[in-house]
Design a protein around this motif. Structure first.
Motif, PDB file in Angstrom:
ATOM      1  N   ILE A   1     -27.245-105.988  59.633  1.00  0.00           N
ATOM      2  CA  ILE A   1     -28.550-106.249  59.029  1.00  0.00           C
ATOM      3  C   ILE A   1     -29.165-105.155  57.809  1.00  0.00           C
ATOM      4  O   ILE A   1     -29.154-105.943  56.874  1.00  0.00           O
ATOM      5  CB  ILE A   1     -29.433-106.095  60.268  1.00  0.00           C
ATOM      6  N   ARG A   2     -28.188-104.078  57.840  1.00  0.00           N
ATOM      7  CA  ARG A   2     -28.818-103.713  56.944  1.00  0.00           C
ATOM      8  C   ARG A   2     -27.383-103.858  54.750  1.00  0.00           C
ATOM      9  O   ARG A   2     -27.906-104.163  53.998  1.00  0.00           O
ATOM     10  CB  ARG A   2     -28.386-101.969  56.727  1.00  0.00           C
TER      11      ARG A   2
ATOM     12  N   SER B   1     -29.197-107.132  54.370  1.00  0.00           N
ATOM     13  CA  SER B   1     -31.279-106.900  53.758  1.00  0.00           C
ATOM     14  C   SER B   1     -30.518-106.359  51.895  1.00  0.00           C
ATOM     15  O   SER B   1     -31.197-106.646  51.128  1.00  0.00           O
ATOM     16  CB  SER B   1     -31.936-105.523  54.300  1.00  0.00           C
ATOM     17  N   LEU B   2     -29.802-105.459  51.629  1.00  0.00           N
ATOM     18  CA  LEU B   2     -29.090-104.584  50.560  1.00  0.00           C
ATOM     19  C   LEU B   2     -28.727-105.925  50.041  1.00  0.00           C
ATOM     20  O   LEU B   2     -28.719-106.059  48.318  1.00  0.00           O
ATOM     21  CB  LEU B   2     -27.797-103.903  50.482  1.00  0.00           C
TER      22      LEU B   2
ATOM     23  N   ILE C   1     -30.332-109.027  49.772  1.00  0.00           N
ATOM     24  CA  ILE C   1     -31.754-109.463  48.870  1.00  0.00           C
ATOM     25  C   ILE C   1     -32.153-108.299  47.879  1.00  0.00           C
ATOM     26  O   ILE C   1     -32.497-108.667  46.860  1.00  0.00           O
ATOM     27  CB  ILE C   1     -32.038-109.868  50.591  1.00  0.00           C
ATOM     28  N   ALA C   2     -32.170-107.462  48.384  1.00  0.00           N
ATOM     29  CA  ALA C   2     -32.676-106.269  47.393  1.00  0.00           C
ATOM     30  C   ALA C   2     -32.024-105.854  46.009  1.00  0.00           C
ATOM     31  O   ALA C   2     -32.995-105.538  45.117  1.00  0.00           O
ATOM     32  CB  ALA C   2     -33.244-104.872  48.925  1.00  0.00           C
TER      33      ALA C   2
ATOM     34  N   THR D   1     -26.646-113.337  48.874  1.00  0.00           N
ATOM     35  CA  THR D   1     -26.919-112.803  46.960  1.00  0.00           C
ATOM     36  C   THR D   1     -27.084-114.235  46.483  1.00  0.00           C
ATOM     37  O   THR D   1     -27.893-114.689  46.431  1.00  0.00           O
ATOM     38  CB  THR D   1     -26.081-111.904  46.477  1.00  0.00           C
TER      39      THR D   1
END
Length: 314
Positions: free
Chosen positions: A224-225, A228-229, A231-232, A294
């Motif tokens: 999950i981390r 999330s990265l 996308i961030a 991404t």
């Protein structure tokens, strides 16, 4: 812009591919056809960029955008590496390999964004294809420096892999041909590379949607981390690129494209280089993040956001 983006056949074909892949449809594009479409798109965008450069010449804008692109490609891997290590929990080699992907660029993301922006009335300068080519390689050097002693000693082979990579050869070669031929020389072959361009791009994005969804479905390496990265990181990098382009005085469409380049992640040139230089790095991580997370996020969401930001900053 939202409506035009979400109802564009190009974007909708990508969404169709994603949905078909997640639904485990047997829909597929033959590999030979996929490669042929990729070659066509690279040649088309290179020719158009070269013709644009022949008409404008080597301008201050081109030099500034080129310097900005090279700088972004060199520097972006370093903060990304830190985030992947501290938040994503990756080891040094995997973090370095993945970070280099985010410093480099995605040709298909660029082409899609350029098409969407032009349809929305904010076209980017044609010389940005030169910036795209310049941003292919610097991130690989940064990634290898981050991997330190883990990097391969085959520097000559790596340099050859980067410089003679098929996408770089086609882009740069086509751009030179377009610049030499000029508008008049391009006219006889223009129908081939203009009339069918959008249709080929739509079919190619259908294939990319299938590949991206299947890559995500099959991977077991993405937490999950890390997701999330995935996308961030493109959001932050994209904002940095747009702000930098605006400060340099680029028009909104060109500043937005610089942001798109900064936000994109390579899934063609850099994976080939990493296989040679860092064979111990896990492709399940860097390919799933760049292509499976991404790339879809940029195509469906981030392109619109960055174009809005570029216009808002004017």
């Amino acid at each position: 812009m939202i409506i035009e983006t979400l109802t564009s056949p190009i974007i909708l074909f990508f969404v169709l591919g994603m949905l078909a892949g997640f639904a485990r449809s047997d829909l597929s594009i033959p590999e030979a056809m996929s490669k042929a479409m990729a070659i066509y798109l690279m040649v088309a965008i290179g020719l158009k960029g070269g013709v644009a450069i022949s008409e404008t010449g080597i301008t201050q804008e081109l030099l500034l955008a080129g310097a900005a692109g090279i700088g972004l490609s060199f520097l972006i891997p370093y903060p990304v590496f830190f985030l992947l290590r501290k938040i994503g929990g990756l080891g040094r080699v995997d973090a370095a390999a993945t970070a280099s992907h985010y410093g480099s660029v995605s040709l298909v993301t660029y082409i899609t964004a350029a098409e969407v922006f032009e349809a929305a009335g904010m076209p980017a300068a044609g010389f940005m294809v030169a910036v795209l080519a310049l941003m292919e390689g610097p991130a690989i050097i940064s990634g290898l420096s981050l991997a330190r002693d883990k990097a391969s000693n085959e520097k000559g082979d790596l340099l050859r892999e980067v410089v003679l990579n098929s996408s770089v050869v086609l882009l740069v070669g086509s751009m030179v041909i377009g610049a030499v031929a000029g508008r008049e020389g391009f006219e006889p072959i223009a129908p081939t590379f203009e009339v069918g361009y959008r249709g080929v791009l739509a079919l190619f994005l259908l294939d990319m949607g299938l590949i991206a969804s299947r890559r995500l479905r099959e991977t077991r390496s993405i937490t999950i981390r890390l997701a999330s990265l995935g996308i961030a990181i493109p959001v932050v990098n994209g904002v940095l690129g747009v702000v930098l382009g605006t400060v340099l005085g680029l028009d909104p469409g060109t500043a937005a494209i610089l942001g798109v380049l900064a936000a994109s992640a390579s899934y063609i040139a850099v994976p080939a280089a990493m296989r040679l230089a860092l064979p111990q790095a896990d492709p399940g991580i860097y390919l799933s993040m760049s292509l499976g997370i991404t790339f879809p996020f940029n195509v469906v969401v981030n392109i619109f956001f960055l174009s809005w930001l570029a216009e808002a900053l004017v």
